[in-house]
Design a protein around this motif. Structure first.
Motif, PDB file in Angstrom:
ATOM      1  N   MET A   1       0.640  -1.554   0.025  1.00  0.00           N
ATOM      2  CA  MET A   1      -0.367   0.015   0.280  1.00  0.00           C
ATOM      3  C   MET A   1       1.220   1.291  -0.144  1.00  0.00           C
ATOM      4  O   MET A   1       2.355   1.234   0.566  1.00  0.00           O
ATOM      5  CB  MET A   1      -0.778  -0.421   1.573  1.00  0.00           C
ATOM      6  CG  MET A   1      -2.058  -1.207   0.769  1.00  0.00           C
ATOM      7  SD  MET A   1      -2.689  -1.266   2.814  1.00  0.00           S
ATOM      8  CE  MET A   1      -3.706  -2.530   2.491  1.00  0.00           C
ATOM      9  N   PHE A   2       0.109   2.427  -0.770  1.00  0.00           N
ATOM     10  CA  PHE A   2       1.186   3.127  -0.082  1.00  0.00           C
ATOM     11  C   PHE A   2       0.864   3.919   0.999  1.00  0.00           C
ATOM     12  O   PHE A   2       1.937   4.688   1.554  1.00  0.00           O
ATOM     13  CB  PHE A   2       0.516   4.675  -1.528  1.00  0.00           C
ATOM     14  CG  PHE A   2       0.965   5.407  -1.835  1.00  0.00           C
ATOM     15  CD1 PHE A   2       1.843   6.396  -2.280  1.00  0.00           C
ATOM     16  CD2 PHE A   2       1.020   7.079  -2.217  1.00  0.00           C
ATOM     17  CE1 PHE A   2       3.138   7.332  -1.960  1.00  0.00           C
ATOM     18  CE2 PHE A   2       1.262   8.090  -1.868  1.00  0.00           C
ATOM     19  CZ  PHE A   2       2.331   8.381  -2.228  1.00  0.00           C
ATOM     20  N   TYR A   3      -0.315   4.647   1.333  1.00  0.00           N
ATOM     21  CA  TYR A   3      -0.506   5.013   2.887  1.00  0.00           C
ATOM     22  C   TYR A   3      -0.105   4.492   3.909  1.00  0.00           C
ATOM     23  O   TYR A   3      -0.241   3.468   3.824  1.00  0.00           O
ATOM     24  CB  TYR A   3      -2.162   5.503   2.728  1.00  0.00           C
ATOM     25  CG  TYR A   3      -2.589   6.246   1.216  1.00  0.00           C
ATOM     26  CD1 TYR A   3      -2.233   7.107   1.073  1.00  0.00           C
ATOM     27  CD2 TYR A   3      -4.214   6.208   1.697  1.00  0.00           C
ATOM     28  CE1 TYR A   3      -2.941   7.734  -0.101  1.00  0.00           C
ATOM     29  CE2 TYR A   3      -4.912   6.787   0.717  1.00  0.00           C
ATOM     30  CZ  TYR A   3      -4.155   7.474   0.037  1.00  0.00           C
ATOM     31  OH  TYR A   3      -5.099   8.377  -1.115  1.00  0.00           O
ATOM     32  N   GLU A   4       0.464   5.064   4.624  1.00  0.00           N
ATOM     33  CA  GLU A   4       0.311   4.164   6.369  1.00  0.00           C
ATOM     34  C   GLU A   4      -0.051   5.113   7.280  1.00  0.00           C
ATOM     35  O   GLU A   4      -0.347   6.244   7.811  1.00  0.00           O
ATOM     36  CB  GLU A   4       1.948   4.801   6.136  1.00  0.00           C
ATOM     37  CG  GLU A   4       3.308   4.474   4.915  1.00  0.00           C
ATOM     38  CD  GLU A   4       4.117   4.534   4.992  1.00  0.00           C
ATOM     39  OE1 GLU A   4       4.764   4.791   6.650  1.00  0.00           O
ATOM     40  OE2 GLU A   4       5.173   4.395   4.500  1.00  0.00           O
ATOM     41  N   THR A   5      -0.652   4.030   7.994  1.00  0.00           N
ATOM     42  CA  THR A   5      -1.452   4.108   9.108  1.00  0.00           C
ATOM     43  C   THR A   5      -1.144   3.076   9.906  1.00  0.00           C
ATOM     44  O   THR A   5      -2.211   2.251  10.478  1.00  0.00           O
ATOM     45  CB  THR A   5      -2.760   4.220   8.917  1.00  0.00           C
ATOM     46  OG1 THR A   5      -3.538   2.938   7.749  1.00  0.00           O
ATOM     47  CG2 THR A   5      -3.704   5.352   7.683  1.00  0.00           C
ATOM     48  N   PRO A   6       0.568   3.190  10.864  1.00  0.00           N
ATOM     49  CA  PRO A   6       0.762   2.209  11.484  1.00  0.00           C
ATOM     50  C   PRO A   6      -0.139   2.625  13.048  1.00  0.00           C
ATOM     51  O   PRO A   6      -0.512   1.181  13.967  1.00  0.00           O
ATOM     52  CB  PRO A   6       2.065   2.067  11.451  1.00  0.00           C
ATOM     53  CG  PRO A   6       1.911   3.466  11.465  1.00  0.00           C
ATOM     54  CD  PRO A   6       1.106   3.735  10.573  1.00  0.00           C
ATOM     55  N   ASN A   7      -0.583   3.857  13.591  1.00  0.00           N
ATOM     56  CA  ASN A   7      -1.142   3.610  14.850  1.00  0.00           C
ATOM     57  C   ASN A   7      -2.831   3.529  14.428  1.00  0.00           C
ATOM     58  O   ASN A   7      -3.415   3.145  15.398  1.00  0.00           O
ATOM     59  CB  ASN A   7      -1.328   4.761  14.894  1.00  0.00           C
ATOM     60  CG  ASN A   7       0.774   5.347  15.502  1.00  0.00           C
ATOM     61  OD1 ASN A   7       0.852   4.988  16.291  1.00  0.00           O
ATOM     62  ND2 ASN A   7       1.176   6.367  14.990  1.00  0.00           N
ATOM     63  N   ILE A   8      -3.923   4.316  13.730  1.00  0.00           N
ATOM     64  CA  ILE A   8      -4.360   3.916  13.368  1.00  0.00           C
ATOM     65  C   ILE A   8      -4.969   2.047  13.755  1.00  0.00           C
ATOM     66  O   ILE A   8      -6.409   1.874  13.804  1.00  0.00           O
ATOM     67  CB  ILE A   8      -5.279   4.483  11.947  1.00  0.00           C
ATOM     68  CG1 ILE A   8      -5.348   6.260  12.399  1.00  0.00           C
ATOM     69  CG2 ILE A   8      -6.603   3.669  11.473  1.00  0.00           C
ATOM     70  CD1 ILE A   8      -5.180   6.944  10.944  1.00  0.00           C
ATOM     71  N   ASP A   9      -3.521   1.860  12.882  1.00  0.00           N
ATOM     72  CA  ASP A   9      -4.603  -0.070  12.465  1.00  0.00           C
ATOM     73  C   ASP A   9      -3.804  -1.089  14.107  1.00  0.00           C
ATOM     74  O   ASP A   9      -4.621  -1.556  14.691  1.00  0.00           O
ATOM     75  CB  ASP A   9      -2.587  -0.475  11.806  1.00  0.00           C
ATOM     76  CG  ASP A   9      -3.166  -0.798  10.005  1.00  0.00           C
ATOM     77  OD1 ASP A   9      -4.045   0.760  10.025  1.00  0.00           O
ATOM     78  OD2 ASP A   9      -2.302  -1.152   9.590  1.00  0.00           O
ATOM     79  N   ARG A  10      -3.447  -0.226  15.447  1.00  0.00           N
ATOM     80  CA  ARG A  10      -2.648  -0.458  16.289  1.00  0.00           C
ATOM     81  C   ARG A  10      -4.320  -0.401  16.294  1.00  0.00           C
ATOM     82  O   ARG A  10      -4.629  -1.127  17.742  1.00  0.00           O
ATOM     83  CB  ARG A  10      -2.487   0.303  17.012  1.00  0.00           C
ATOM     84  CG  ARG A  10      -1.475   0.170  18.416  1.00  0.00           C
ATOM     85  CD  ARG A  10      -1.100   1.019  18.924  1.00  0.00           C
ATOM     86  NE  ARG A  10      -0.825   0.964  21.064  1.00  0.00           N
ATOM     87  CZ  ARG A  10      -0.391   2.117  21.511  1.00  0.00           C
ATOM     88  NH1 ARG A  10       0.257   3.002  21.233  1.00  0.00           N
ATOM     89  NH2 ARG A  10      -0.630   1.294  22.842  1.00  0.00           N
ATOM     90  N   LEU A  11      -4.817   0.972  16.900  1.00  0.00           N
ATOM     91  CA  LEU A  11      -6.754   0.819  17.195  1.00  0.00           C
ATOM     92  C   LEU A  11      -7.307  -0.301  17.199  1.00  0.00           C
ATOM     93  O   LEU A  11      -7.960  -0.924  17.850  1.00  0.00           O
ATOM     94  CB  LEU A  11      -6.980   1.815  16.942  1.00  0.00           C
ATOM     95  CG  LEU A  11      -6.838   3.838  17.341  1.00  0.00           C
ATOM     96  CD1 LEU A  11      -7.887   4.148  16.779  1.00  0.00           C
ATOM     97  CD2 LEU A  11      -7.059   3.172  19.029  1.00  0.00           C
TER      98      LEU A  11
END
Length: 566
Positions: A66-76
């Motif tokens: 993927m292009f976007y990066e959302t590790p913290n939202i993924d953590r939620l």
């Protein structure tokens, strides 16, 4: 001796009563302090496929692709429960009105979202019979093709019991949480464009930093937020504009970072105060335009090899998502540092679908594929949004709920989580929402703890965005989802019908085959509109319409006027 015994008994009785009283006080204190703190993080224009966890859920792709990066939202998502069929409205102000009141936005007259527009109030005009002071005089896009329909009007302020409200006063979520300290940060956009008496403080919040507008620049924003002059609406019957307040100085140059520090400072302060839980409503401007990112992060995404995955190709947009995600991470880190992590419910949601670059005039935004359409559409790409609940030890980790819910449900859910009788408040105030807390422990709704089967949307405007069905401007649309089926009514005289459970990407239109179901849902939708939405908020047939100039191949059919006349 008898007298002494009586005195002794009286002493013991007094001691017992005193102990009981202290125990009751202690019990009440424990009850109050054991109530969770609530942090509601509302993203702006953040699409259903903009989170890596959601993109993986619906596409099966690996995050590394993927292009976007959302590790913290993924953590939620990993540490909480995520909803796969959560609905907002098609635009931001209506969703904010629904979250604030627990009611469908169109019942309040919130039918669209606007930049500053003239209203009866800010033009100091007499309010016509059956109109509201904060109804806009006119709102329309610069659409050049022939239009069969005229736009409705829209409300711009949630009533607070002000003298202009003529007896109307919505019980806000902050007012309902009467034992909580409630604070607001960020985008307001439900206060009549700076109207006095309709801002966060008037709805029960301590305003920390806020702006009553649909968008904001991300650099050098404070001058606009702190501008109290009435240059935009000099006729407003108030001494100065109440458009916003940039809050305390944080030293941050980028808006998303600044608002995050404001939130962190608030959490720090509340962590040192015992005995009263808090509710923080953190309403981001990200990812709303103007598209402005941090230079180093924009450069990183400009050179990222996966640019273009699923149509995600704008490095500035990607960098803004990165900043939003970093904000979520900072909030979680602060909760851990202060010890509040043990009893804080964090809710993350978006206010509408992402702006779909395939239908916007300049090709800006994101791509909600495989979902159809985007912001301003009542197709799934415009109204289906991420919704995540994280509450350590109380909400199961890594769980998905596939039951459809909507933004009116946030209000009663927060109330129930906070120990209030949400059902009584819903009934007394005639709310449309229902607590979805039962779904957190019963994700398949086997016990039927969540009973809402029907959801409504209403958007009575011609819009400059193209329709996802044709290369022409969107016409007014309304929709109903009843069980598994969703009917979209295009007020131009067309229908779309889908089994969303089996066809979430709206590829198989059943409107021409399931005609009995189509007509039943259409009647249910129109009956609901007739009962709940005042007719100035309905579109009307354009008397100057010339069908000979129509660019669409299908002729206009008026399927609604007779409902207004009934």
């Amino acid at each position: 001796m008898k007298h002494l015994k009586i005195m002794g008994l009286c002493f013991l009785l007094t001691l017992a009563i005193g102990c009981k009283s202290k125990m009751e006080e202690k019990s009440k204190e424990m009850e109050t302090t054991s109530r969770p703190n609530i942090i509601l993080i509302l993203a702006d224009d953040y699409g259903i496929m903009d989170s890596q966890a959601y993109a993986h859920k619906f596409s099966g792709a690996n995050r590394s692709e993927m292009f976007y990066e959302t590790p913290n939202i993924d953590r939620l998502v990993q540490e909480g429960t995520a909803f796969s069929q959560a609905y907002a409205n098609q635009l931001c102000s209506p969703t904010r009105a629904s979250i604030m009141t627990g009611k469908y936005a169109s019942r309040l007259g919130f039918t669209t979202a606007m930049p500053p527009r003239e209203t009866y109030y800010n033009q100091n005009l007499p309010v016509p019979d059956r109109y509201y002071a904060h109804d806009v005089l006119e709102h329309k896009d610069n659409i050049l093709i022939e239009q069969a329909l005229n736009n409705a009007t829209s409300n711009s302020a949630v009533p607070t019991g002000n003298s202009y409200d003529k007896g109307r006063d919505e019980l806000s979520i902050a007012e309902a949480l009467k034992d909580y300290h409630s604070a607001f940060i960020g985008k307001w956009h439900i206060g009549g464009f700076g109207a006095q008496g309709y801002q966060p403080a008037d709805q029960g919040f301590e305003p920390l930093a806020w702006f009553d507008a649909g968008g904001s620049v991300y650099y050098d924003w404070k001058k606009s937020w702190d501008n109290k002059t009435k240059i935009r609406f000099p006729k407003m019957p108030q001494e100065h504009s109440e458009i916003g307040d940039s809050g305390q100085e944080t030293g941050e140059e980028y808006l998303t970072d600044d608002l995050t520090v404001q939130a962190l400072n608030y959490i720090d302060t509340r962590s040192k105060l015992k005995g009263q839980p808090f509710f923080l409503y953190f309403s981001h401007f990200a990812i709303h335009s103007p598209y402005q990112g941090k230079e180093n992060e924009v450069a990183y995404f400009e050179n990222k090899p996966t640019k273009g995955w699923n149509g995600h190709k704008d490095p500035v947009y990607a960098s803004m998502i990165k900043s939003l995600d970093r904000s979520v991470g900072e909030i979680l880190k602060k909760l851990e540092e202060t010890g509040l992590d043990e009893n804080t419910l964090v809710i993350f949601m978006s206010d509408n679908g992402g702006i779909d670059s395939k239908i916007t005039p300049k090709g800006e935004g994101t791509d909600n594929s495989p979902f159809l359409g985007g912001k301003a559409c009542v197709t799934e790409g415009g109204i289906r949004v991420p919704l995540v609940f994280r509450w350590k030890g109380k909400v199961k980790e890594g769980q998905w709920v596939d039951v459809p819910v909507d933004c009116t449900d946030i209000y009663p859910t927060i109330l129930e989580a906070s120990g209030y009788n949400s059902k009584a408040i819903v009934q007394t105030n005639k709310l449309d929402g229902e607590s979805i807390l039962p779904l957190l422990s019963d994700p398949e709704n086997i016990k039927k703890g969540y009973g809402k089967e029907t959801h409504f949307w209403h958007y009575p405007f011609n819009v400059i965005y193209n329709s996802p069905y044709e290369p022409y401007a969107l016409t007014p649309h309304s929709a109903i989802r009843d069980g598994d089926y969703k009917l979209i009514f295009d007020w131009y005289g067309r229908f779309h019908l889908y089994n969303i459970k089996e066809d979430p990407f709206e590829k198989n239109d059943l409107a021409s085959t399931k005609t009995v179901l189509r007509e039943a849902l259409f009647k249910k939708l129109m009956d609901w509109l007739k009962t709940n939405v005042e007719q100035r908020y309905w579109p009307t047939a354009n008397p100057d319409y010339n069908p000979e100039n129509e660019v669409r191949k299908i002729p206009f059919r008026d399927l609604f006027t007779h409902y207004k006349e009934q």
